[in-house]
Enzyme design. Structure first.
Site, mmCIF file in Angstrom:
data_model
loop_
_atom_site.group_PDB
_atom_site.id
_atom_site.type_symbol
_atom_site.label_atom_id
_atom_site.label_comp_id
_atom_site.label_asym_id
_atom_site.label_seq_id
_atom_site.Cartn_x
_atom_site.Cartn_y
_atom_site.Cartn_z
ATOM 1 N N LYS A 41 -19.934 30.164 -31.553
ATOM 2 C CA LYS A 41 -19.298 28.983 -32.133
ATOM 3 C C LYS A 41 -20.359 27.946 -32.489
ATOM 4 O O LYS A 41 -21.363 27.802 -31.786
ATOM 5 C CB LYS A 41 -18.303 28.413 -31.116
ATOM 6 C CG LYS A 41 -17.467 27.248 -31.614
ATOM 7 C CD LYS A 41 -16.478 26.837 -30.538
ATOM 8 C CE LYS A 41 -15.533 25.738 -31.004
ATOM 9 N NZ LYS A 41 -14.536 25.401 -29.969
ATOM 10 N N LEU A 75 -13.921 19.056 -33.149
ATOM 11 C CA LEU A 75 -13.422 20.153 -32.308
ATOM 12 C C LEU A 75 -12.010 19.922 -31.783
ATOM 13 O O LEU A 75 -11.374 20.859 -31.305
ATOM 14 C CB LEU A 75 -14.346 20.416 -31.090
ATOM 15 C CG LEU A 75 -15.792 20.788 -31.368
ATOM 16 C CD1 LEU A 75 -16.503 21.150 -30.059
ATOM 17 C CD2 LEU A 75 -15.920 21.931 -32.360
ATOM 18 N N SER A 88 -10.167 25.179 -31.710
ATOM 19 C CA SER A 88 -11.265 24.861 -32.603
ATOM 20 C C SER A 88 -12.226 26.012 -32.842
ATOM 21 O O SER A 88 -13.122 25.909 -33.676
ATOM 22 C CB SER A 88 -12.037 23.655 -32.053
ATOM 23 O OG SER A 88 -12.598 23.927 -30.778
ATOM 24 N N ILE A 136 -11.143 23.146 -24.528
ATOM 25 C CA ILE A 136 -10.839 21.952 -23.735
ATOM 26 C C ILE A 136 -9.335 21.706 -23.688
ATOM 27 O O ILE A 136 -8.837 20.998 -22.831
ATOM 28 C CB ILE A 136 -11.574 20.711 -24.282
ATOM 29 C CG1 ILE A 136 -11.550 19.549 -23.276
ATOM 30 C CG2 ILE A 136 -10.992 20.273 -25.630
ATOM 31 C CD1 ILE A 136 -12.400 18.364 -23.663
ATOM 32 N N GLY A 137 -8.600 22.336 -24.620
ATOM 33 C CA GLY A 137 -7.149 22.203 -24.631
ATOM 34 C C GLY A 137 -6.454 23.406 -25.236
ATOM 35 O O GLY A 137 -5.257 23.364 -25.512
ATOM 36 N N GLY A 138 -7.254 24.471 -25.482
ATOM 37 C CA GLY A 138 -6.695 25.677 -26.086
ATOM 38 C C GLY A 138 -7.595 26.287 -27.140
ATOM 39 O O GLY A 138 -7.208 27.236 -27.828
ATOM 40 N N SER A 139 -8.811 25.792 -27.278
ATOM 41 C CA SER A 139 -9.650 26.113 -28.433
ATOM 42 C C SER A 139 -10.238 27.511 -28.443
ATOM 43 O O SER A 139 -10.748 27.949 -29.474
ATOM 44 C CB SER A 139 -10.782 25.082 -28.556
ATOM 45 O OG SER A 139 -10.274 23.838 -28.973
#
Length: 564
Positions: free
Chosen positions: A131, A180, A206, A227-230
């Site tokens: 990434k 992101l 992201s 960090i939240g689903g990336s």
């Protein structure tokens, strides 16, 4: 100022295009072609041997052939590089392309194996995509920011160092959304990444470039962040496997990021692959290099074979898995519910127990994680974009100009340090409540243990049209709790099986909005996946239990085919 940033973008895109070997260019299909996954097979750029290599999705098989020198690293890297470039021309998934450097590395590995008869490490010769935030010395890492064009890394990130040590070949970097902090992938530097199964749908975010590239089999193994689903959202959107590890299990040091210094909800790095063997190989190889000696925040925990053998979960012989049918806020669309039922039936057939999971305060947990992010994110985005004056992306909807111009404004920007402490304290209390909630399931599992893992949706729908991914609580909640989560593919949207169901009542306005987004015709061919959730620092067990679920699903699928 506006013309300045556009000039920087034009120059960066020109340099990217020049980094692609001319004989790897193809004639792209018309924009109306939605499913482009078969084009690498038919474009005649890849030889039969290169197709065989890139279609080998089991990482353990690839590694065996590389270790035995049946396939050289140069030919494997070349094959995946060519397929990655094909994928890029179809779905716009790459950022940094450095062919000579990667092939030079592969040649060194081949020479070492020939001279010594030994591999450099457990990922010897394997191409790995990264990434666009994982720094590689000498390369730009823009992370979708115009302001970061021209900033070259003076050293490798800790994870990059480790990948070199274990014999891997970093060979491309992949596209991300600006900041992101989006579940889709678009930025002002490289533009939008689309979904290979249906280019009118999002590839997720992201780590959307990673998800799309691996779905196109342009990389055997990739690394994203979450960090939240990336990590998980791109895996779900693209029908591949992935792992969101616990905080600091994988070293993060040396990566660029949004909101650096916010360490209450840390972003984590994790693998994406077309096989669970890829997920396991990555985690075992990285942890085996003692990352805590390179990253002061990395957890000192060795790979645990007993945990992988599910010693604390009855040896995996009879698991009790819970299914969460909805989170109490939105009801998943028909293909997600069908996937949950498929998993339930497969597990029951395989002799495991299945019970329902009652979500506990998911709305509170997600409000809390959002409040922590929003405390400083607006300022962070403004400071980062200020040097060039590029606009902060405010929408992932398709726009004629290709540029979104309004500002993104979090709800509670600028709260005091004391107020932030109260939010963080609330989150700690919620984690304790959830731990107790899980422990109490020991009374109803029938195994004498609490629930071994939870099977949950990863989103309300499969990959939606661009700009429509408006609800991420199904992934965010596990970041707030720091529970590892493994993504596995289940099926694809079937317009006949997944017709929209009439509903007269909704849980709330968000539920109604989510319901109205789904239309089986628009979601044509979208992959459908789910998450398996375990307890903090239980990555080895989570991988092993996902292998059990995946095998049960495939066994059921094979039995169904045999009866046709």
């Amino acid at each position: 100022m506006a013309s300045d940033w556009r000039e920087l973008v034009a120059d960066k895109r020109r340099r990217q295009q020049e980094s692609i070997p001319k004989d790897w260019l193809i004639s792209p299909p018309p924009e109306t072609a939605l499913d482009v996954t078969s084009i690498p097979e038919g474009c005649e750029l890849l030889s039969p041997r290169e197709l065989l290599i890139t279609n080998t999705t089991d990482i353990s098989v690839l590694l065996e052939k590389l270790a035995s020198a049946e396939w050289t690293s140069v030919e494997v890297t070349t094959a995946f590089y060519k397929r990655a470039i094909i994928a890029h021309q179809l779905v716009n998934c790459l950022t940094e392309i450095f062919v000579e450097r990667a092939l030079g590395r592969a040649a060194e590995l081949d020479a070492h194996l020939k001279a010594t008869g030994k591999v450099v490490g457990p990922l010897h010769g394997l191409p790995v995509s990264l990434k666009d935030q994982i720094c590689i010395k000498g390369l730009e890492t823009t992370m979708g920011y115009v302001s970061w064009i021209g900033k070259y890394a003076d050293r490798d990130a800790a994870l990059t160092e480790i990948l070199y040590e274990v014999g891997a070949v970093p060979f491309v970097r992949t596209n991300v959304p600006q900041t992101l902090m989006w579940p889709e992938t678009f930025n002002n530097v490289f533009g939008r990444t689309t979904n290979p199964a249906n280019r009118s749908l999002t590839s997720g975010g992201s780590s959307g470039g990673e998800g799309a590239l691996i779905a196109m089999r342009g990389s055997p193994l990739g690394v994203g962040s979450d960090i939240g689903g990336s990590i998980r959202i791109p895996a779900l959107c693209n029908g591949i496997y992935a792992l969101r590890p616990s905080y600091r299990r994988v070293p993060y040091e040396g990566c660029v990021n949004s909101m650096l210094g916010q360490d209450s909800i840390p972003s984590v790095l994790g693998p994406l692959s077309n096989s669970l063997s890829g997920v396991k190989a990555f985690m075992k190889a990285v942890i085996g290099q003692k990352p805590w000696l390179k990253d002061p925040l990395a957890i000192r925990k060795h790979w645990d074979e007993e945990e992988y053998a599910l010693v604390e979960h009855g040896g995996g012989k009879k698991l009790c898995l819970a299914i969460m049918w909805n989170d109490g806020i939105t009801v998943p669309s028909p293909p997600i519910t069908r996937a949950l039922n498929m998993v339930k039936q497969a597990l029951l057939t395989a002799g495991h127990e299945v019970i329902d999971w009652q979500p506990l305060k998911h709305a509170d947990l997600c409000r809390t994680i959002s409040a922590i992010w929003n405390a400083g994110s607006q300022r962070d985005f403004e400071v980062t974009t200020a040097p060039t004056g590029e606009p902060v992306v405010a929408t992932m909807n398709l726009v004629d100009t290709g540029v979104a111009v309004a500002s993104f404004r979090p709800d509670n920007a600028g709260i005091s340090a004391y107020e932030l402490w109260q939010v963080q304290n609330t989150r700690s209390q919620l984690r304790k409540e959830y731990l107790d909630h899980w422990q109490q399931t020991a009374h109803v599992t029938g195994t004498g243990r609490p629930v071994d893992a939870i099977i949950v949706p990863g989103a309300t729908w499969p990959a939606p049209p661009h700009g429509e991914f408006k609800y991420t609580n199904y992934t965010m909640v596990w970041n707030a709790l720091d529970y590892p989560a493994c993504i596995f593919p289940v099926t694809r949207v079937d317009p006949e099986l997944d017709a929209q169901q009439p509903r007269q009542e909704f849980l709330n306005e968000k539920d109604k909005e989510s319901y109205e987004i789904y239309d089986p015709a628009k979601f044509w061919n979208a992959p459908v996946g789910l998450q398996l959730i375990g307890r903090t620092m239980e990555e080895e067990a989570v991988i092993a239990m996902t292998e059990i679920v995946d095998a049960a699903l495939k066994s059921g699928h094979d039995a169904k085919k045999a009866n046709l």
